[in-house]
Design an enzyme around this catalytic site. Sequence first.
Site, PDB file in Angstrom:
ATOM      1  N   GLY A  69      -3.971  -2.324   4.969  1.00 51.39           N
ATOM      2  CA  GLY A  69      -4.065  -1.148   5.823  1.00 51.39           C
ATOM      3  C   GLY A  69      -5.146  -0.184   5.375  1.00 51.39           C
ATOM      4  O   GLY A  69      -5.847   0.418   6.185  1.00 51.39           O
ATOM      5  N   THR A  70      -5.284  -0.029   4.064  1.00 49.58           N
ATOM      6  CA  THR A  70      -6.267   0.918   3.538  1.00 49.58           C
ATOM      7  C   THR A  70      -7.677   0.533   3.989  1.00 49.58           C
ATOM      8  O   THR A  70      -8.449   1.387   4.451  1.00 49.58           O
ATOM      9  CB  THR A  70      -6.190   0.949   1.994  1.00 49.58           C
ATOM     10  N   ASN A 149       4.978   7.346   7.262  1.00 47.56           N
ATOM     11  CA  ASN A 149       5.533   6.511   6.199  1.00 47.56           C
ATOM     12  C   ASN A 149       6.613   7.213   5.387  1.00 47.56           C
ATOM     13  O   ASN A 149       7.411   6.556   4.733  1.00 47.56           O
ATOM     14  CB  ASN A 149       4.422   6.015   5.263  1.00 47.56           C
ATOM     15  N   GLN A 177       3.133   1.433   9.433  1.00 46.27           N
ATOM     16  CA  GLN A 177       4.602   1.494   9.315  1.00 46.27           C
ATOM     17  C   GLN A 177       5.329   1.027  10.572  1.00 46.27           C
ATOM     18  O   GLN A 177       6.524   0.727  10.514  1.00 46.27           O
ATOM     19  CB  GLN A 177       5.046   2.926   8.982  1.00 46.27           C
ATOM     20  N   SER A 197      -0.770  -3.681   8.302  1.00 47.81           N
ATOM     21  CA  SER A 197      -0.717  -4.261   6.964  1.00 47.81           C
ATOM     22  C   SER A 197       0.408  -5.286   6.903  1.00 47.81           C
ATOM     23  O   SER A 197       1.501  -5.052   7.437  1.00 47.81           O
ATOM     24  CB  SER A 197      -0.463  -3.139   5.948  1.00 47.81           C
ATOM     25  N   HIS A 199       2.142  -6.509   4.206  1.00 48.98           N
ATOM     26  CA  HIS A 199       3.261  -6.440   3.256  1.00 48.98           C
ATOM     27  C   HIS A 199       4.373  -5.490   3.673  1.00 48.98           C
ATOM     28  O   HIS A 199       5.379  -5.345   2.970  1.00 48.98           O
ATOM     29  CB  HIS A 199       2.757  -6.107   1.839  1.00 48.98           C
ATOM     30  N   THR A 235     -15.194 -14.616   2.025  1.00 50.84           N
ATOM     31  CA  THR A 235     -14.341 -15.790   2.274  1.00 50.84           C
ATOM     32  C   THR A 235     -12.927 -15.329   2.594  1.00 50.84           C
ATOM     33  O   THR A 235     -12.370 -14.476   1.900  1.00 50.84           O
ATOM     34  CB  THR A 235     -14.338 -16.715   1.032  1.00 50.84           C
ATOM     35  N   CYS A 323       2.281   5.194  -2.779  1.00 51.85           N
ATOM     36  CA  CYS A 323       0.893   5.352  -3.250  1.00 51.85           C
ATOM     37  C   CYS A 323       0.700   6.632  -4.058  1.00 51.85           C
ATOM     38  O   CYS A 323      -0.266   6.766  -4.787  1.00 51.85           O
ATOM     39  CB  CYS A 323      -0.069   5.362  -2.077  1.00 51.85           C
TER      40      CYS A 323
HETATM   41  N1  PLP Z   1      -1.116   3.677   6.176  1.00 49.57           N
HETATM   42  C1  PLP Z   1       0.210   3.884   6.059  1.00 49.57           C
HETATM   43  C2  PLP Z   1       0.906   4.729   7.074  1.00 49.57           C
HETATM   44  C3  PLP Z   1       0.913   3.314   5.003  1.00 49.57           C
HETATM   45  O1  PLP Z   1       2.224   3.536   4.884  1.00 49.57           O
HETATM   46  C4  PLP Z   1       0.212   2.529   4.054  1.00 49.57           C
HETATM   47  C5  PLP Z   1       0.907   1.954   2.881  1.00 49.57           C
HETATM   48  O2  PLP Z   1       1.936   2.404   2.468  1.00 49.57           O
HETATM   49  C6  PLP Z   1      -1.164   2.323   4.238  1.00 49.57           C
HETATM   50  C7  PLP Z   1      -1.798   2.918   5.298  1.00 49.57           C
HETATM   51  C8  PLP Z   1      -1.949   1.479   3.286  1.00 49.57           C
HETATM   52  O3  PLP Z   1      -1.697   0.100   3.525  1.00 49.57           O
HETATM   53  P1  PLP Z   1      -1.997  -0.983   2.381  1.00 49.57           P
HETATM   54  O4  PLP Z   1      -0.949  -0.824   1.352  1.00 49.57           O
HETATM   55  O5  PLP Z   1      -1.892  -2.305   3.105  1.00 49.57           O
HETATM   56  O6  PLP Z   1      -3.378  -0.740   1.907  1.00 49.57           O
END
Ligand code: PLP
Length: 389
Positions: A69-70, A149, A177, A197, A199, A235, A323
């Site tokens: 996601g980041t 989140n 989320q 994302s 995970h 890759t 995070c």
């Molecule tokens: N955006 C939101 C709303 C999230 O909750 C998160 C992760 O907790 C992210 C972005 C980042 O995703 P990733 O952990 O896959 O980099």
Amino acid sequence: MIYLDHAATTAVDPGVFAAMTPWLTSSCGNPSSAYDYGYDARAAITRAREQTAALISASPDRIFFTSGGTEADNWVLCSTARMSASKGRHIISTNMEHHAILHTLDYLEENGFEVTRLPVSEDGFVTPKQLEEAIRPDTILVSVMFANNEIGTIQPIRALSAVAHRHGILFHTDAVQAFGQIPIDVAELGIDMLSASSHKLYGPKGCGCLYVREGIDLPPRLFGGAQENGMRAGTENVPGIVGFGAAAAIAMEQMTETMEKETKLRDFLITQVLRRIPYARLNGSHKNRLPGNANFSFQFVEGSTLLIMLDMKGICASTGSACTASSSSPSHVLRAIGLPDDLARGSLRLTLGRNTTEEEIHIVVDALEEILENLRSVSEDYNRIILRR
Ligand code: PLP
């Protein structure tokens, strides 16, 4: 162990693991290679792209896999800014986005863009009226998260994108989320670009995607090979992508049932906590929140201490975003909804998953009641303010 931190991450589903395994062992081909191993890997990615796209009713060729996601958030903001800089340099977002958005916006500000961070209501909402009022002739992008989140609030995405589109402005949503948790149809909701994302939906870590609507010529962010249709060099993470696709397919199949189950358990948890534990409040909307999310503030305790005590009883929870777990300052989300620092510090996020049971909720509520009583009994403030009343 009772795991109530599914918003932080989820365990890989056994079906996802089974789908991934060959791509970690025997099927080792590079998807760009011109022999059977390579063709097989490329076909597996194609299938995963279809499975991922289906979850949001998108066209598969508009899904671009990323490392999570980041990366998707960084890419969409920086590349939209670059693509549209000649039209304008103003971006609108909110003050309770994930740091993957907020810190990228800070970076863009340092590089000559202007950002309006809309304040949110007590429940965590931004309104179409607020957005309308913030739009300027030089606005190039609106980015509002689908669901928060920390407090789980689900934004009125369709109404917000409609405002952006009335002014010819692109609309992005960080749906990390919400993706796989609640129904999303990008066309119906007017979403131009969306980050997700793997995970968070029982897929592997280190994989995600950016959806970009047909007709948007978003510049790439990583340069190198021609992978992902020239949009994201490097890759491909074949096992990760296959796992993400499998996770999306399972989420789609089980969504209605999981939503119902989680909503019921979450409401039970909320009712029990608010009934049995004094000086507790629910953060976020009662109605428009993610099925598995409950976020509380408890007066006269530190959330970080509460977490340790819960951990000692084998219960995994969090005070806010994983995070920022190492940060001691109160959550920017709880501040954004107007909580004073002492209440923000006494917060606890419990996020349920598809395997959470009613028995686990009973155990957690009992544990919370006991721990809070103990912590408060040694709290100077509690003794001074409450017991001497
Ligand atoms: N955006 C939101 C709303 C999230 O909750 C998160 C992760 O907790 C992210 C972005 C980042 O995703 P990733 O952990 O896959 O980099």
